[in-house]
Enzyme design. Sequence first.
Site, PDB file in Angstrom:
ATOM      1  N   TYR A  36       0.850  -1.194   0.000  1.00  0.00           N
ATOM      2  CA  TYR A  36       0.000   0.000   0.000  1.00  0.00           C
ATOM      3  C   TYR A  36       0.880   1.237   0.000  1.00  0.00           C
ATOM      4  O   TYR A  36       1.916   1.261   0.663  1.00  0.00           O
ATOM      5  CB  TYR A  36      -0.891   0.036   1.254  1.00  0.00           C
ATOM      6  CG  TYR A  36      -2.340  -0.233   0.921  1.00  0.00           C
ATOM      7  CD1 TYR A  36      -3.005   0.587   0.021  1.00  0.00           C
ATOM      8  CD2 TYR A  36      -3.027  -1.310   1.484  1.00  0.00           C
ATOM      9  CE1 TYR A  36      -4.327   0.332  -0.312  1.00  0.00           C
ATOM     10  CE2 TYR A  36      -4.346  -1.564   1.148  1.00  0.00           C
ATOM     11  CZ  TYR A  36      -4.993  -0.749   0.245  1.00  0.00           C
ATOM     12  OH  TYR A  36      -6.289  -0.990  -0.094  1.00  0.00           O
ATOM     13  N   GLU A  74      -0.636   4.927  -0.536  1.00  0.00           N
ATOM     14  CA  GLU A  74      -1.399   6.114  -0.922  1.00  0.00           C
ATOM     15  C   GLU A  74      -0.522   7.351  -0.830  1.00  0.00           C
ATOM     16  O   GLU A  74       0.235   7.516   0.135  1.00  0.00           O
ATOM     17  CB  GLU A  74      -2.610   6.314  -0.003  1.00  0.00           C
ATOM     18  CG  GLU A  74      -3.824   5.528  -0.444  1.00  0.00           C
ATOM     19  CD  GLU A  74      -4.125   4.387   0.498  1.00  0.00           C
ATOM     20  OE1 GLU A  74      -3.147   3.809   1.034  1.00  0.00           O
ATOM     21  OE2 GLU A  74      -5.312   4.078   0.688  1.00  0.00           O
ATOM     22  N   ASP A  79      -7.051  12.526 -25.457  1.00  0.00           N
ATOM     23  CA  ASP A  79      -7.027  11.159 -24.913  1.00  0.00           C
ATOM     24  C   ASP A  79      -6.447  10.293 -26.028  1.00  0.00           C
ATOM     25  O   ASP A  79      -7.120  10.008 -27.022  1.00  0.00           O
ATOM     26  CB  ASP A  79      -8.458  10.750 -24.547  1.00  0.00           C
ATOM     27  CG  ASP A  79      -8.557   9.286 -24.144  1.00  0.00           C
ATOM     28  OD1 ASP A  79      -7.574   8.536 -24.340  1.00  0.00           O
ATOM     29  OD2 ASP A  79      -9.623   8.879 -23.648  1.00  0.00           O
ATOM     30  N   THR A  96      -4.267   5.207 -22.003  1.00  0.00           N
ATOM     31  CA  THR A  96      -4.101   3.902 -21.370  1.00  0.00           C
ATOM     32  C   THR A  96      -2.728   3.383 -21.783  1.00  0.00           C
ATOM     33  O   THR A  96      -2.079   3.953 -22.665  1.00  0.00           O
ATOM     34  CB  THR A  96      -5.186   2.901 -21.819  1.00  0.00           C
ATOM     35  OG1 THR A  96      -5.244   2.917 -23.241  1.00  0.00           O
ATOM     36  CG2 THR A  96      -6.539   3.262 -21.244  1.00  0.00           C
ATOM     37  N   LYS A 105      -2.692  -0.565 -24.907  1.00  0.00           N
ATOM     38  CA  LYS A 105      -3.088  -0.671 -26.325  1.00  0.00           C
ATOM     39  C   LYS A 105      -1.810  -0.634 -27.183  1.00  0.00           C
ATOM     40  O   LYS A 105      -0.996  -1.534 -27.058  1.00  0.00           O
ATOM     41  CB  LYS A 105      -4.091   0.440 -26.661  1.00  0.00           C
ATOM     42  CG  LYS A 105      -5.389   0.313 -25.838  1.00  0.00           C
ATOM     43  CD  LYS A 105      -6.435   1.307 -26.294  1.00  0.00           C
ATOM     44  CE  LYS A 105      -7.744   1.120 -25.556  1.00  0.00           C
ATOM     45  NZ  LYS A 105      -7.910   2.005 -24.389  1.00  0.00           N
ATOM     46  N   ARG A 157      -2.389  -3.290 -18.240  1.00  0.00           N
ATOM     47  CA  ARG A 157      -3.564  -2.423 -18.101  1.00  0.00           C
ATOM     48  C   ARG A 157      -3.225  -1.322 -17.116  1.00  0.00           C
ATOM     49  O   ARG A 157      -2.662  -1.563 -16.059  1.00  0.00           O
ATOM     50  CB  ARG A 157      -4.769  -3.226 -17.618  1.00  0.00           C
ATOM     51  CG  ARG A 157      -5.120  -4.345 -18.553  1.00  0.00           C
ATOM     52  CD  ARG A 157      -6.539  -4.811 -18.381  1.00  0.00           C
ATOM     53  NE  ARG A 157      -7.439  -3.977 -19.132  1.00  0.00           N
ATOM     54  CZ  ARG A 157      -7.745  -4.176 -20.421  1.00  0.00           C
ATOM     55  NH1 ARG A 157      -7.220  -5.172 -21.084  1.00  0.00           N
ATOM     56  NH2 ARG A 157      -8.574  -3.364 -21.041  1.00  0.00           N
TER      57      ARG A 157
END
Length: 443
Positions: free
Chosen positions: A51, A53, A196, A222, A225, A231
């Site tokens: 973790y 954050e 985008d 992203t 692709k 991902r």
Amino acid sequence: MKNLKKTDPAIYQLINKENKRQADTLMMIPSENIASKAVEEAMGSCLGNKYGEGYPNRRYYQGNEYIDQLEELVIERAKKMFSVPAANVQPLSGSPANFAVYTAILAPGDTIMGLNLSSGGHLTHGAPFTASSKYFRSVQYGTNKDGWIDYDGLRKLAKKEKPKIIIASTTSYARFLEWKKFSEIAENVGAYLMADIAHIAGLIVAGVYPSPVPYVHIVTTTTHKTLRGPRGAMILTTVKGLKKDPDLAKKIDKAIIPGIQGGPHFNNIAGIGVALYEDSNAKFKTYGRQIIKNARILAETLKKHGFNLVTGGTDSHLVLVDLRNKELLGNTVAEACDLAKIVLNRNGIPFDPNPPFYPSGVRLGTPGLTSRNMKEKEMRDIAGFITKIVSALQKTKTKLKLSLEDEKNKDKRHALVSQTRIIPIIAKQVKALCKKFPIKDSY
Ligand code: DSN
């Protein structure tokens, strides 16, 4: 995967089956690609246990000394690759990346302006029923009848509606976006301009598609692709963006966390880093050039065989086929091709007379095929396979006396596809082609 095999044979078998499916089929969904084993290893690593954050050297948890170094390294790679002063590599995927940008710079109810879905826009660009139109006021631009973006219409709409942000992006538009025109229109109305580039990021890196970076304030993309990574997504702030608002990158960071996300997925961030490293190799330029060459040959061959393409061709990695002259729905062609091991997707076309669930087109892409080293000859062969399937479907449809309306019925569609005898024959040829071009472990 020996540990997985021992611990959970059910999941192990499903992964193996999917692995085999990918090896034995043609990946022609333009938004998909094949990441390297190095990317997979980074994603499957212990980094998922942690973790953290916050951002490097500003975490809410202890134990982040290596995580900080890792995130900094990936940020630096992203900045260098796209020539931008700031990058956020934490977005979990493209949709949260876009939403984070909106929440960073807009108040609820402010106006956003993106490309409409039937013209090739994305859900997150203000489409009905999405958070982007529920929490913001969405007005949308589109294409003309031939499928080209209508820049005059866009200019008029922007002048009338005064959006706070214009989104330049598409998911099924095969042509270059004219960044300069977008930028003039945005500047005229004082709007932020966001590109985008999810579909085309790898093409931009390879230098075969114009970069929006000099023209826009913000870039989202992203990473799975054409970038051929895991991902995930990134938000880049440009020099122009910082000139418009020196706090823009900080606002975007805050919009990601605490705005809309919690703990970053460090395993994916590591995978993004590996992909960016791979993409910085000179070989990636050759890859990008070949993606476009392949798409052009695919387009030309399909046209020669009597297919209509939206805008008549392509500048990029995808081709949008208008099936109206074939009197078949996108669903039927996509399902028939799937049985023949050619995996593509049904897609709406501009001004589609049919509803989004039963659209009049199919969308085909070349990134996945090019990752397997397929070239011009294979594209011609694949266009030939698709042609044979479509003309056989037409004949079976006449024989069965089915209408376009009948094709919306799953059972009737199934009968049409299963009685088209050529499909299993093509499937065998596709399998042989796939065997000749195996999926590679590394690039
Ligand atoms: N689902 C992606 C595509 O196929 O274009 C966009 O997010």
